[in-house]
Design an enzyme around this catalytic site. Structure first.
Site, short mmCIF file in Angstrom:
data_model
loop_
_atom_site.label_atom_id
_atom_site.label_comp_id
_atom_site.label_asym_id
_atom_site.label_seq_id
_atom_site.Cartn_x
_atom_site.Cartn_y
_atom_site.Cartn_z
N LYS A 138 0.85 -1.20 0.00
CA LYS A 138 0.00 0.00 0.00
C LYS A 138 0.88 1.24 0.00
O LYS A 138 1.96 1.24 0.58
CB LYS A 138 -0.86 0.04 1.27
CG LYS A 138 -2.00 -0.95 1.33
CD LYS A 138 -2.78 -0.77 2.62
CE LYS A 138 -3.88 -1.82 2.74
NZ LYS A 138 -4.96 -1.66 1.75
N ARG A 174 -10.24 -11.60 1.70
CA ARG A 174 -11.11 -12.64 1.12
C ARG A 174 -10.42 -14.00 1.12
O ARG A 174 -11.07 -15.03 1.18
CB ARG A 174 -11.53 -12.21 -0.29
CG ARG A 174 -10.41 -12.07 -1.26
CD ARG A 174 -10.79 -11.25 -2.49
NE ARG A 174 -10.84 -9.81 -2.19
CZ ARG A 174 -11.14 -8.88 -3.10
NH1 ARG A 174 -11.45 -9.22 -4.34
NH2 ARG A 174 -11.16 -7.61 -2.76
#
Ligand code: BES
Ligand code: ZN
Ligand code: ZN
Length: 488
Positions: A265, A339
């Site tokens: 990020k 996920r």
């Protein structure tokens, strides 16, 4: 905080500070009306006026607090009012505050008591663990609140106890989210669950890396493999499955820190990523509340916990993972890690043959773009379950907004090389994430709650929240389960 009930009017309380909460345009007691220029206080929502009655009524200070119009009054109004009252008391360094309602409210006494207790406790919450050298006035805490109503009932008293219990779960969740990520590692989160078990009687089992490897948690292990802080699966079980006692699985994303991994990020997006375990915090908070309220259900809490870090041992873009279910995942972005860990936990949930699987995760930045911080994104495979959660959201003020999971979205995450790919492209980012999760729950009724926008507040919108972890999901889950219990 000690919260007690008495019958009467707050104007007869010899308190350092009394709050009189008033509906808009409702008549004020004469003694109060005499104290102010009438136009100065209308009772509109959140309006406050602090008066110094100087003997005209018994309280030394009297805070008039507007509740807004009667036809718009909800428990949320009362939650905010009680939080405002406690904050005012803290500002004035008043340890014992009295809170009175000026008007008869069209709400059940139990709900009034619950909302006021929640608001008072949550409004008083602060996270001071890492502040040093604080002066006494900076650590001053309100110790007691007396609720003064025309008729203090047992139902209201019971509501207060429920509200305090629920607030306890919310504060647990906030503390977990606010704890720095170097302290709250997956192992430390697991320790917190074990401690919760010891406090409440919830049965807690921790799977360490060896156990996860043995059982084949390929998704959770891959996400965690770049960090020296090894992953864990936390399994919490309250009650036992039985006839008339259905099983509900609560699943919470427990990324104690999400750097993005090799798909790192940018710096600005990485701060606040200690909150990437907000889903797990909600599950722990809810488990505590469920156990303390002794709900007649069998509730299983599952938390896949890992730290997503870049290193020479990290999982990579282009890797293909084999999950617990046997399904394979092509990794295209290591920052879509939630996920992947949830895939294993959701599949694991199926072994409990649950009546519902409810999963919470700080899953996508896309949900923040769509809904901001005012609602949690919801997707589901069972409309009856989704509707019940939506109702709980309205009741608690922890609102949810549903997005569709149509077949076309499932198409967007099919991989060339594996069964699924972990990103679906720029479009519909929150929905493709939800569709991905739905591939791992079989036919069990499933709701996914994307709390990326609601778990952490940079600028809180309600007086019962502070900057930092909100504990979102605890009140929502508790309300849903209490209503569910009534329906069993
Ligand atoms: N933990 C983040 C999502 C997130 C974003 C939570 C902002 C809270 C605030 C998640 O793991 C993530 O990084 N998602 C990616 C997915 C993308 C790579 C498909 C995102 O949303 O950018
Ligand atoms: Zn991520
Ligand atoms: Zn994440």
């Amino acid at each position: 905080m000690k919260i007690t009930l008495t019958t009467g009017t707050v104007l007869n309380e010899a308190a350092e500070l009394a709050i009189l909460a008033c509906l808009e345009a409702a008549p004020l007691p004469e003694a109060v009306a005499d104290l102010l220029e009438v136009a100065d206080f209308s009772g509109k929502t959140s309006q406050t006026r602090l008066l110094y009655p100087r003997g005209a009524v018994l309280p030394k200070r009297l805070l008039l607090l507007g509740l807004g119009p009667a036809d718009k009054l909800t428990t949320e109004t009362l939650r905010r009012a009680a939080a405002t009252a406690v904050r005012q008391a803290r500002d004035l360094q008043v340890a014992n505050v009295a809170f009175g309602l000026n008007d008869q409210l069209e709400l059940a006494p139990a709900l009034i008591g619950q909302a006021l207790a929640e608001g008072a406790e949550l409004g008083a919450y602060r996270y001071l663990r890492y502040k040093t050298g604080l002066k006494p006035e900076q650590t001053f805490a309100v110790e007691a609140m007396t609720l003064v109503t025309p008729e203090a009932t047992d139902a209201m008293q019971a509501g207060v106890a429920v509200g305090q219990t629920i607030a306890g779960g919310v504060m647990l969740a906030r503390n977990l989210v606010n704890t720095p990520p170097g302290v709250l590692t997956p192992a430390a989160l697991a320790d917190q669950a074990v401690a919760l078990g010891e406090r409440t009687g919830v049965a807690v089992t921790i799977f360490d890396k060896a156990r996860l490897t043995e059982e084949g948690f390929g998704g959770l292990l891959a996400v965690g493999q770049g960090s020296a802080n090894e992953p864990r699966l936390i399994v919490m079980e309250y009650g036992k499955a039985a006839e008339g006692r259905p099983t509900i699985c609560l699943v919470g994303k427990g990324l104690t820190f999400d750097s993005g991994g090799l798909s790192l990020k940018p710096a600005d997006a990485m701060t606040t990523m200690k909150s990437d375990m907000g889903g797990s915090a909600a599950v722990l908070g809810a488990m505590q509340v469920i156990a303390e309220l002794q709900l007649p259900l069998h509730v299983v809490g599952l938390v896949p916990s890992a730290e997503n870090m870049p290193s020479s041992t990290s999982y990579r873009p282009d890797d293909v993972l084999t999950t617990l279910s046997g399904k394979t995942i092509e990794v295209l972005n290591t920052d879509a890690e939630g996920r992947i860990v949830l895939a294993d936990a959701l599949f694991y949930a199926q072994r409990y043959n649950p009546a519902a699987i409810i999963e919470l995760s700080t899953l996508t930045g896309a949900i923040v773009v769509a809904l901001g911080s005012h609602a949690t994104g919801m997707m589901g495979t069972n409309q009856e379950l989704a509707d019940a959660i939506k109702q709980a959201g309205e009741t608690t003020g922890e609102r949810v907004w549903q997005l569709p999971l149509w077949e076309e979205y499932h198409e967007m995450i099919k991989s060339e090389i594996a069964d699924l790919k972990n990103i679906g492209g720029r479009q519909a980012g929150s929905i493709t994430a939800g569709a991905f999760l739905a591939a791992f729950v079989g036919d069990y009724p499933f709701v996914h709650l994307d709390i990326a926008g609601t778990a952490y507040a940079e600028k809180p919108a309600q007086p019962y929240n502070v900057a930092g972890g909100t504990g979102v999901g605890v009140r929502l889950l508790t309300e849903f389960l209490r209503q569910y219990t009534d329906g069993v």
